[in-house]
Design a protein around this motif. Structure first.
Motif, mmCIF file in Angstrom:
data_model
loop_
_atom_site.group_PDB
_atom_site.id
_atom_site.type_symbol
_atom_site.label_atom_id
_atom_site.label_comp_id
_atom_site.label_asym_id
_atom_site.label_seq_id
_atom_site.Cartn_x
_atom_site.Cartn_y
_atom_site.Cartn_z
ATOM 1 N N LYS A 65 -12.099 29.480 -39.779
ATOM 2 C CA LYS A 65 -11.356 29.498 -38.519
ATOM 3 C C LYS A 65 -11.311 30.903 -37.937
ATOM 4 N N TYR A 66 -11.254 31.887 -38.796
ATOM 5 C CA TYR A 66 -11.076 33.268 -38.346
ATOM 6 C C TYR A 66 -12.367 33.878 -37.797
ATOM 7 N N TYR A 67 -13.461 33.168 -37.977
ATOM 8 C CA TYR A 67 -14.726 33.634 -37.422
ATOM 9 C C TYR A 67 -15.285 32.629 -36.417
ATOM 10 N N THR A 68 -14.372 31.835 -35.827
ATOM 11 C CA THR A 68 -14.840 30.814 -34.898
ATOM 12 C C THR A 68 -14.001 30.854 -33.632
ATOM 13 N N TYR A 69 -14.587 31.335 -32.559
ATOM 14 C CA TYR A 69 -13.947 31.406 -31.240
ATOM 15 C C TYR A 69 -14.813 30.639 -30.262
ATOM 16 N N ILE A 70 -14.131 29.846 -29.416
ATOM 17 C CA ILE A 70 -14.839 29.009 -28.473
ATOM 18 C C ILE A 70 -14.674 29.565 -27.067
ATOM 19 N N SER A 71 -15.664 29.337 -26.248
ATOM 20 C CA SER A 71 -15.594 29.725 -24.834
ATOM 21 C C SER A 71 -16.157 28.588 -23.996
ATOM 22 N N LEU A 72 -15.539 28.405 -22.801
ATOM 23 C CA LEU A 72 -16.006 27.398 -21.850
ATOM 24 C C LEU A 72 -16.203 28.068 -20.509
ATOM 25 N N SER A 73 -17.347 27.803 -19.915
ATOM 26 C CA SER A 73 -17.508 28.283 -18.537
ATOM 27 C C SER A 73 -16.699 27.379 -17.616
ATOM 28 N N ASP A 74 -16.564 27.744 -16.349
ATOM 29 C CA ASP A 74 -15.764 26.941 -15.412
ATOM 30 C C ASP A 74 -16.542 25.753 -14.864
ATOM 31 N N THR A 75 -17.722 25.507 -15.440
ATOM 32 C CA THR A 75 -18.496 24.320 -15.023
ATOM 33 C C THR A 75 -18.887 23.487 -16.242
ATOM 34 N N THR A 76 -18.065 23.542 -17.278
ATOM 35 C CA THR A 76 -18.410 22.815 -18.500
ATOM 36 C C THR A 76 -18.233 21.318 -18.337
ATOM 37 N N ILE A 77 -17.111 20.898 -17.723
ATOM 38 C CA ILE A 77 -16.806 19.475 -17.635
ATOM 39 C C ILE A 77 -15.850 19.254 -16.474
ATOM 40 N N LYS A 78 -15.847 18.055 -15.927
ATOM 41 C CA LYS A 78 -14.947 17.689 -14.832
ATOM 42 C C LYS A 78 -13.974 16.628 -15.312
ATOM 43 N N ASP A 79 -12.801 16.620 -14.633
ATOM 44 C CA ASP A 79 -11.897 15.509 -14.883
ATOM 45 C C ASP A 79 -12.344 14.331 -14.035
ATOM 46 N N THR A 80 -11.611 13.252 -14.094
ATOM 47 C CA THR A 80 -12.022 12.053 -13.361
ATOM 48 C C THR A 80 -11.859 12.203 -11.857
ATOM 49 N N ALA A 81 -11.149 13.265 -11.447
ATOM 50 C CA ALA A 81 -11.001 13.523 -10.010
ATOM 51 C C ALA A 81 -12.021 14.549 -9.529
ATOM 52 N N ASN A 82 -12.999 14.821 -10.353
ATOM 53 C CA ASN A 82 -14.087 15.728 -9.993
ATOM 54 C C ASN A 82 -13.668 17.193 -9.994
ATOM 55 N N GLN A 138 0.839 -1.204 0.000
ATOM 56 C CA GLN A 138 0.000 0.000 0.000
ATOM 57 C C GLN A 138 0.869 1.246 0.000
ATOM 58 N N VAL A 139 0.357 2.320 -0.610
ATOM 59 C CA VAL A 139 1.071 3.574 -0.703
ATOM 60 C C VAL A 139 1.274 4.154 0.693
ATOM 61 N N ASP A 140 2.424 4.808 0.885
ATOM 62 C CA ASP A 140 2.674 5.491 2.152
ATOM 63 C C ASP A 140 2.022 6.870 2.162
ATOM 64 N N VAL A 141 2.284 7.596 1.095
ATOM 65 C CA VAL A 141 1.715 8.951 0.996
ATOM 66 C C VAL A 141 1.013 9.073 -0.366
ATOM 67 N N PHE A 142 -0.258 9.486 -0.343
ATOM 68 C CA PHE A 142 -1.032 9.654 -1.583
ATOM 69 C C PHE A 142 -1.498 11.103 -1.695
ATOM 70 N N THR A 143 -1.212 11.716 -2.838
ATOM 71 C CA THR A 143 -1.675 13.080 -3.098
ATOM 72 C C THR A 143 -2.652 13.038 -4.273
ATOM 73 N N GLU A 144 -3.911 13.432 -4.004
ATOM 74 C CA GLU A 144 -4.945 13.345 -5.046
ATOM 75 C C GLU A 144 -4.792 14.482 -6.062
ATOM 76 N N ASP A 145 -5.501 14.321 -7.162
ATOM 77 C CA ASP A 145 -5.500 15.330 -8.234
ATOM 78 C C ASP A 145 -6.446 16.469 -7.833
ATOM 79 N N PHE A 146 -5.913 17.686 -7.760
ATOM 80 C CA PHE A 146 -6.764 18.838 -7.426
ATOM 81 C C PHE A 146 -6.597 19.961 -8.458
ATOM 82 N N THR A 147 -5.959 19.670 -9.567
ATOM 83 C CA THR A 147 -5.717 20.685 -10.591
ATOM 84 C C THR A 147 -6.839 20.667 -11.637
ATOM 85 N N ARG A 148 -7.344 21.867 -11.998
ATOM 86 C CA ARG A 148 -8.365 21.971 -13.042
ATOM 87 C C ARG A 148 -7.775 21.531 -14.390
#
Length: 766
Positions: free
Chosen positions: A258-275, A162-172
């Motif tokens: 391409k020059y007339y296509t810009y995308i935007s994502l809100s900060d609640t669009t999708i989560k990684d597997t670590a939520n 078993q792992v001694d020290v585990f650090t979870e994913d907390f990066t967006r």
């Protein structure tokens, strides 16, 4: 050092201060190169062991701590397997690392930076390495060797550490690249780590704008079924729903390049597997843009003949301004009858569904076709490949006439036809009806049309056409009713009716006529009778059709083609002639008379006695059919029109002639014995050459059996033919009369008796 099995490469050096004897004397120093060689050497044969490990999923670092220094060059990352539990079972998750990347050298601790592919694969395993209780390691003996090349003791999968020290994913997670494929309707988002796509993706938080600083002009809609079935990997493929894709195409110039296509994502669009929710993006130009090259397809159409709307359904958004109505052709079920539209008004903006308001010209033609647009089965459409363009200027797929598209929905015409206007032509005797749509001529009931002098006029002042008035018109917008002569003459007879716009109103019930779909006409009731009239007054001169002379009844009959106003008849310009072009001696102009009857097409003139006698006295005139003509001057006869039309100068041979068959009568007689004359006055001219005096008996009283009577034996006359005959009594007859004492002695007792042999009239009647 100590790398040779017999120890020959092991020497010992030390300073004098290393140790002292019991009396405090320092040892003798030995320095390089005078080191002390080993006298007994035992090589390292102990296998190293993995004592512990730490895992930082956030930074992707795996630290391995060994029981002794290990040789980093012998490190093999593929010998490491991470497990969900201490003992791997069939249901537990595990992952064997594949990409080696050490950040440390030989030592007790080796530091492995887990590469993106391994880290993302680990993150896709939802039950592995998410906490210290789900993070175990197993290794085989190929993992690493110690400095004497002793392999590590393996840690089997059945008893993982078993792992001694585990650090979870907390990066967006961060979006690194993106692709928008407008051809197939696909948006691909490339993140820096595995994403929890199925469970967390909210497509409504994705927006597009046409410039970096522009406001968001389009966002996806869940209702329009934009979705992703991507697994939990860094690449998120989003299938854009048809409605969303078409709406996106509609927002020009957005998503046209391409020059007339810009995308935007809100900060609640999708989560990684670590939520962890994604890092937001205000606006960023799309990385890769694939333009739309697909031809739009017309896959359905509806037509509503009641609303007069054609609705076209396309596979994608099309440009309404590019729609060319003239590229649409309706096709019959048999494919033998076609009609290409000429006009139409587009009611829709750019969209997948375009509504077209059909033009009356096209509609009217189509409604006249009995095998086009009457049922769903014979409502088919063909289009050329230049009907319309999509937003990217791709022309549509054609539909050939040989295999037309059948209507998805057909609504028949249920609107009642309406009379737009009408023209009453009293010159041509025609009632022209103009409707707002084609009508079926065979359904016309002429006897249901009523002409009124004003709205809601009493029936006694109106006139309803009869079946004598009829129409030869074909189906169409205009129906001409040819007014029958009797109908026309009665209308003309009614001097207050149809004399102009102000006295011409029309009414009819709904049974009067039907349109091509058997919808009854919108009725016009007498209470709101229509005055939408163009009135053409009668400018035609009445025409004499026939003329007859009856000398027995003493009448002239003149038959005209229209009603004559008797009050405007002038006898003084009507003449009887013996030929078409005659001298004065061969004709007689009437002086007077009177008319029998009212205004009508038949004008009956009762001849005055003066005219009658003159006619009879003219032996060249009106003695038979061939010498009986009538001549009318323009002012002789006029019709009923307000601005009366005079008859044209005309001369016409009688179509019927009736000779005088009435016997002449003596209306008075005079006796002048002084002048020895007997004067006979007749009711009509007589032929004096036929006088027979022996047919005269003079009486004393009114009876032939009176005691005094005398029949003439002689006498003569010099009188001309005419009403009066002067008889010159013979001397013998005068003396005999005088011998009779009671004969011709007073007015009261003087009577006359004659036989039929006395005289004949101008036609030989005794």
């Amino acid at each position: 050092i100590a790398s040779v099995t017999n120890g020959t490469n092991v020497f010992l050096t030390y300073t004098r201060y290393t140790i002292q004897d019991m009396n405090g004397n320092f040892v003798v120093e030995r320095s390089d190169p005078d080191g002390l060689g080993v006298t007994q050497f035992t090589a390292d044969t102990t296998n190293p062991t993995l004592l512990s490990f730490t895992l930082d999923v956030n930074s992707g670092v795996l630290n391995l701590t060994f029981s002794e220094v290990v040789d980093a060059l012998t490190y093999n990352v593929s010998s490491i397997q991470l497990q969900q539990s201490e003992s791997r079972s069939n249901n537990s998750e595990f992952y064997r690392l594949s990409t080696q990347f050490l950040t440390s050298g030989d030592g007790l601790v080796l530091s492995q930076t887990i590469q993106r592919n391994d880290l993302n694969n680990i993150k896709t395993l939802r039950n592995l390495a998410i906490s210290d209780t789900t993070t175990y390691i197993s290794v085989d003996h190929y993992l690493v060797r110690d400095m004497n090349q002793n392999p590590i003791d393996p840690i089997p999968t059945s008893s993982a550490k078993q792992v001694d020290v585990f650090t979870e994913d907390f990066t967006r997670p961060v979006l690194e690249n993106s692709t928008l494929d407008m051809n197939v309707g696909l948006l691909i988002l490339y993140f820096d780590e595995s994403m929890d796509t199925v469970a967390s993706l909210d497509v409504t938080q994705i927006g597009f704008s046409s410039s970096q600083n522009g406001s968001i002009s389009f966002s996806f809609s869940v209702q329009n079924l934009t979705f992703s079935t991507s697994p939990d990997v860094p690449v998120v493929e989003i299938t854009i729903g048809d409605s969303d894709l078409n709406e996106l195409k509609r927002q020009q110039p957005l998503a046209t390049s391409k020059y007339y296509t810009y995308i935007s994502l809100s900060d609640t669009t999708i989560k990684d597997t670590a939520n962890n929710f994604n890092q937001p993006i205000l606006t960023r130009q799309i990385t890769t843009f694939i333009e739309d090259k697909t031809e739009p397809e017309l896959f359905n159409f509806h037509i509503d003949l009641t609303l007069e709307i054609l609705t076209l359904f396309f596979s994608e958004t099309v440009s309404s301004s590019s729609l060319d109505i003239t590229q649409i052709t309706f096709v019959s079920q048999s494919l033998n009858n076609t009609y290409t539209l000429l006009y139409g008004r587009i009611l829709s903006p750019d969209n997948t569904v375009l509504a077209v308001e059909l033009n009356g010209i096209d509609l009217n033609y189509l409604k006249l076709q009995t095998d086009l647009l009457t049922t769903n089965n014979n409502t088919l459409i063909s289009i050329t490949n230049t009907l319309v363009q999509d937003i990217n200027s791709n022309y549509n797929q054609p539909i050939p006439v040989s295999s037309p598209l059948i209507a998805g929905r057909f609504v028949a015409d249920t609107v009642a036809p309406q009379l737009l206007s009408y023209t009453l032509d009293m010159n041509l005797l025609r009632l022209e009806l103009t409707f707002d749509e084609p009508v079926l001529s065979v359904t016309l009931n002429t006897n249901l049309f009523t002409i009124l002098p004003y709205p809601n006029a009493p029936t006694t002042e109106t006139y309803k056409l009869t079946n004598e008035s009829r129409s030869l018109s074909l189906n169409g917008l205009v129906i001409n009713i040819e007014i029958g002569s009797n109908d026309a003459n009665i209308i003309k007879y009614l001097y207050y009716l149809a004399q102009g716009v102000q006295s011409t109103y029309l009414s009819f019930p709904e049974e009067a006529i039907q349109d091509m779909n058997m919808n009854p006409v919108l009725p016009i009731r007498p209470t709101n009778a229509s005055n939408l009239v163009t009135y053409i007054r009668d400018t035609s001169s009445p025409i004499l059709q026939s003329f007859s002379l009856d000398l027995s009844l003493e009448i002239i009959r003149l038959t005209f083609d229209e009603t004559i106003n008797v009050a405007r008849t002038l006898f003084s310009v009507i003449s009887l002639q013996s030929c078409r072009t005659c001298t004065a001696s061969q004709s007689h102009r009437l002086t007077s008379g009177f008319i029998l009857g009212d205004n009508a097409t038949l004008l009956i003139l009762m001849l005055s006695q003066e005219d009658l006698h003159s006619i009879k006295l003219n032996t060249q005139l009106a003695t038979n059919l061939n010498n009986t003509y009538v001549h009318l001057l323009r002012t002789s006869v006029q019709d009923m029109a307000t601005q009366a039309n005079q008859v044209n100068d005309t001369t016409q041979l009688a179509t019927s002639f009736t000779q005088d068959s009435v016997s002449p009568n003596i209306v008075i007689f005079l006796v002048d014995l002084t002048r020895e004359e007997l004067i006979l006055i007749f009711d009509e001219p007589v032929n004096t050459h036929t006088l027979n005096t022996s047919a005269i008996t003079l009486l004393n009283g009114s009876s032939l059996y009176s005691h005094s009577a005398y029949t003439l034996t002689g006498g003569m006359t010099l009188s001309l033919n005419g009403l009066s005959v002067v008889v010159r009594l013979s001397p013998f007859d005068v003396n005999q009369i005088k011998l009779l004492e009671n004969l011709l002695v007073s007015n009261e007792t003087s009577h006359l008796s004659i036989t039929r042999r006395l005289i004949v009239d101008m036609n030989g009647n005794k």
